[in-house]
Design a protein around this motif. Structure first.
Motif, PDB file in Angstrom:
ATOM      1  N   ALA A 234      26.658  46.143 -13.754  1.00 12.27           N
ATOM      2  CA  ALA A 234      27.132  47.437 -13.251  1.00 12.27           C
ATOM      3  C   ALA A 234      26.969  47.519 -11.741  1.00 12.27           C
ATOM      4  O   ALA A 234      27.856  48.008 -11.032  1.00 12.27           O
ATOM      5  N   GLU A 235      25.832  47.039 -11.240  1.00  9.74           N
ATOM      6  CA  GLU A 235      25.611  47.036  -9.795  1.00  9.74           C
ATOM      7  C   GLU A 235      26.646  46.179  -9.073  1.00  9.74           C
ATOM      8  O   GLU A 235      27.188  46.583  -8.034  1.00  9.74           O
ATOM      9  N   LEU A 236      26.954  45.012  -9.622  1.00  6.63           N
ATOM     10  CA  LEU A 236      27.944  44.125  -9.012  1.00  6.63           C
ATOM     11  C   LEU A 236      29.337  44.757  -9.043  1.00  6.63           C
ATOM     12  O   LEU A 236      30.106  44.641  -8.082  1.00  6.63           O
ATOM     13  N   PHE A 237      29.666  45.423 -10.148  1.00  7.84           N
ATOM     14  CA  PHE A 237      30.972  46.070 -10.252  1.00  7.84           C
ATOM     15  C   PHE A 237      31.090  47.204  -9.231  1.00  7.84           C
ATOM     16  O   PHE A 237      32.109  47.339  -8.556  1.00  7.84           O
ATOM     17  N   ILE A 238      30.058  48.002  -9.105  1.00  4.37           N
ATOM     18  CA  ILE A 238      30.065  49.099  -8.124  1.00  4.37           C
ATOM     19  C   ILE A 238      30.188  48.531  -6.712  1.00  4.37           C
ATOM     20  O   ILE A 238      30.939  49.046  -5.882  1.00  4.37           O
ATOM     21  N   SER A 239      29.481  47.437  -6.449  1.00  4.03           N
ATOM     22  CA  SER A 239      29.557  46.789  -5.146  1.00  4.03           C
ATOM     23  C   SER A 239      30.972  46.290  -4.870  1.00  4.03           C
ATOM     24  O   SER A 239      31.520  46.494  -3.778  1.00  4.03           O
ATOM     25  N   TYR A 240      31.588  45.636  -5.856  1.00  2.00           N
ATOM     26  CA  TYR A 240      32.970  45.149  -5.713  1.00  2.00           C
ATOM     27  C   TYR A 240      33.915  46.313  -5.430  1.00  2.00           C
ATOM     28  O   TYR A 240      34.749  46.246  -4.530  1.00  2.00           O
ATOM     29  N   LEU A 241      33.780  47.362  -6.189  1.00  2.00           N
ATOM     30  CA  LEU A 241      34.669  48.516  -6.064  1.00  2.00           C
ATOM     31  C   LEU A 241      34.562  49.144  -4.672  1.00  2.00           C
ATOM     32  O   LEU A 241      35.574  49.437  -4.034  1.00  2.00           O
ATOM     33  N   THR A 242      33.355  49.309  -4.196  1.00  2.00           N
ATOM     34  CA  THR A 242      33.187  49.926  -2.876  1.00  2.00           C
ATOM     35  C   THR A 242      33.634  48.990  -1.750  1.00  2.00           C
ATOM     36  O   THR A 242      34.241  49.437  -0.777  1.00  2.00           O
ATOM     37  N   GLN A 243      33.359  47.694  -1.879  1.00  2.00           N
ATOM     38  CA  GLN A 243      33.777  46.746  -0.842  1.00  2.00           C
ATOM     39  C   GLN A 243      35.297  46.677  -0.739  1.00  2.00           C
ATOM     40  O   GLN A 243      35.857  46.677   0.363  1.00  2.00           O
ATOM     41  N   GLN A 244      35.973  46.599  -1.880  1.00  2.00           N
ATOM     42  CA  GLN A 244      37.434  46.521  -1.869  1.00  2.00           C
ATOM     43  C   GLN A 244      38.054  47.810  -1.338  1.00  2.00           C
ATOM     44  O   GLN A 244      39.042  47.786  -0.606  1.00  2.00           O
ATOM     45  N   THR A 245      37.476  48.936  -1.704  1.00  2.00           N
ATOM     46  CA  THR A 245      37.971  50.214  -1.195  1.00  2.00           C
ATOM     47  C   THR A 245      37.756  50.294   0.310  1.00  2.00           C
ATOM     48  O   THR A 245      38.632  50.762   1.043  1.00  2.00           O
ATOM     49  N   HIS A 246      36.619  49.825   0.773  1.00  2.00           N
ATOM     50  CA  HIS A 246      36.334  49.840   2.209  1.00  2.00           C
ATOM     51  C   HIS A 246      37.305  48.937   2.977  1.00  2.00           C
ATOM     52  O   HIS A 246      37.754  49.292   4.067  1.00  2.00           O
ATOM     53  N   LYS A 247      37.637  47.776   2.398  1.00  3.31           N
ATOM     54  CA  LYS A 247      38.606  46.882   3.050  1.00  3.31           C
ATOM     55  C   LYS A 247      39.954  47.581   3.197  1.00  3.31           C
ATOM     56  O   LYS A 247      40.618  47.443   4.215  1.00  3.31           O
ATOM     57  N   LYS A 248      40.334  48.317   2.158  1.00  2.00           N
ATOM     58  CA  LYS A 248      41.611  49.023   2.183  1.00  2.00           C
ATOM     59  C   LYS A 248      41.596  50.130   3.235  1.00  2.00           C
ATOM     60  O   LYS A 248      42.604  50.416   3.874  1.00  2.00           O
ATOM     61  N   CYS A 249      40.444  50.742   3.406  1.00  4.96           N
ATOM     62  CA  CYS A 249      40.298  51.866   4.348  1.00  4.96           C
ATOM     63  C   CYS A 249      39.428  51.446   5.522  1.00  4.96           C
ATOM     64  O   CYS A 249      38.531  52.192   5.932  1.00  4.96           O
ATOM     65  N   ALA A 250      39.694  50.301   6.079  1.00  2.00           N
ATOM     66  CA  ALA A 250      38.844  49.750   7.152  1.00  2.00           C
ATOM     67  C   ALA A 250      38.804  50.636   8.386  1.00  2.00           C
ATOM     68  O   ALA A 250      37.839  50.605   9.150  1.00  2.00           O
ATOM     69  N   HIS A 251      39.828  51.431   8.573  1.00  2.00           N
ATOM     70  CA  HIS A 251      39.883  52.293   9.753  1.00  2.00           C
ATOM     71  C   HIS A 251      38.941  53.495   9.639  1.00  2.00           C
ATOM     72  O   HIS A 251      38.680  54.161  10.624  1.00  2.00           O
ATOM     73  N   LYS A 252      38.405  53.736   8.440  1.00  2.00           N
ATOM     74  CA  LYS A 252      37.509  54.880   8.245  1.00  2.00           C
ATOM     75  C   LYS A 252      36.049  54.443   8.270  1.00  2.00           C
ATOM     76  O   LYS A 252      35.710  53.357   7.818  1.00  2.00           O
ATOM     77  N   LYS A 253      35.230  55.324   8.767  1.00  2.00           N
ATOM     78  CA  LYS A 253      33.795  55.041   8.813  1.00  2.00           C
ATOM     79  C   LYS A 253      33.158  55.274   7.435  1.00  2.00           C
ATOM     80  O   LYS A 253      32.346  54.482   6.984  1.00  2.00           O
TER      81      LYS A 253
END
Length: 145
Positions: free
Chosen positions: A41-60
């Protein structure tokens, strides 16, 4: 690599409770199985947040709308579409409900008319079968004479 309890991000007792609620509550859950599911679950949450952050790299910062958009766009995350839906306004929700009730009423009217058609067909089939039975019994009576 052995992980220390302090290094876990999710509480294992909560994960155990969720696991028990999803299956047989009397089933035995080993400590190792709970740790594995917690880590997954921790790895899945990490993947989800990292991929979302890559998509929204312009946001802090990331927010729910960012995560929801990512989940809705990724085909492999389709299983989360109902769990992480896009936010909508109350007005949009009411419009969806109205459209749903309108389509339900038209669907029920169509079903009622198709049920009537099917019942008419069944009556016709029964009449055809009765006529076939009568003609067979007439043929038998002629053969007996």
């Amino acid at each position: 690599m052995v992980e220390k309890p302090d290094e876990r991000l999710l509480p294992t007792n909560k994960v155990r409770t969720i696991m028990k609620s999803c299956g047989d509550p009397s089933a035995f859950l080993s400590k190792e199985s709970v740790l594995v599911v917690t880590k997954a679950a921790e790895l899945f949450i990490s993947y989800l947040t990292q991929q979302t952050h890559k998509k929204c790299a312009h946001k802090k910062d990331l927010n729910y709308n960012d995560l929801s958009s990512f989940v809705q766009e990724e085909e492999k995350l389709e299983f989360l579409h109902q769990i992480v839906p896009k936010k909508i306004t109350v007005k949009e929700f009411r419009e969806i409900l109205e459209r749903g009730s309108e389509s339900e009423s038209s669907d029920s009217e169509e079903e009622a008319s198709s049920d009537e058609e099917h019942s008419d067909e069944e009556v016709d089939e029964e009449e055809d079968m009765d006529e076939a039975d009568e003609s067979e019994s007439d043929n038998e009576a002629v053969e007996e004479d």
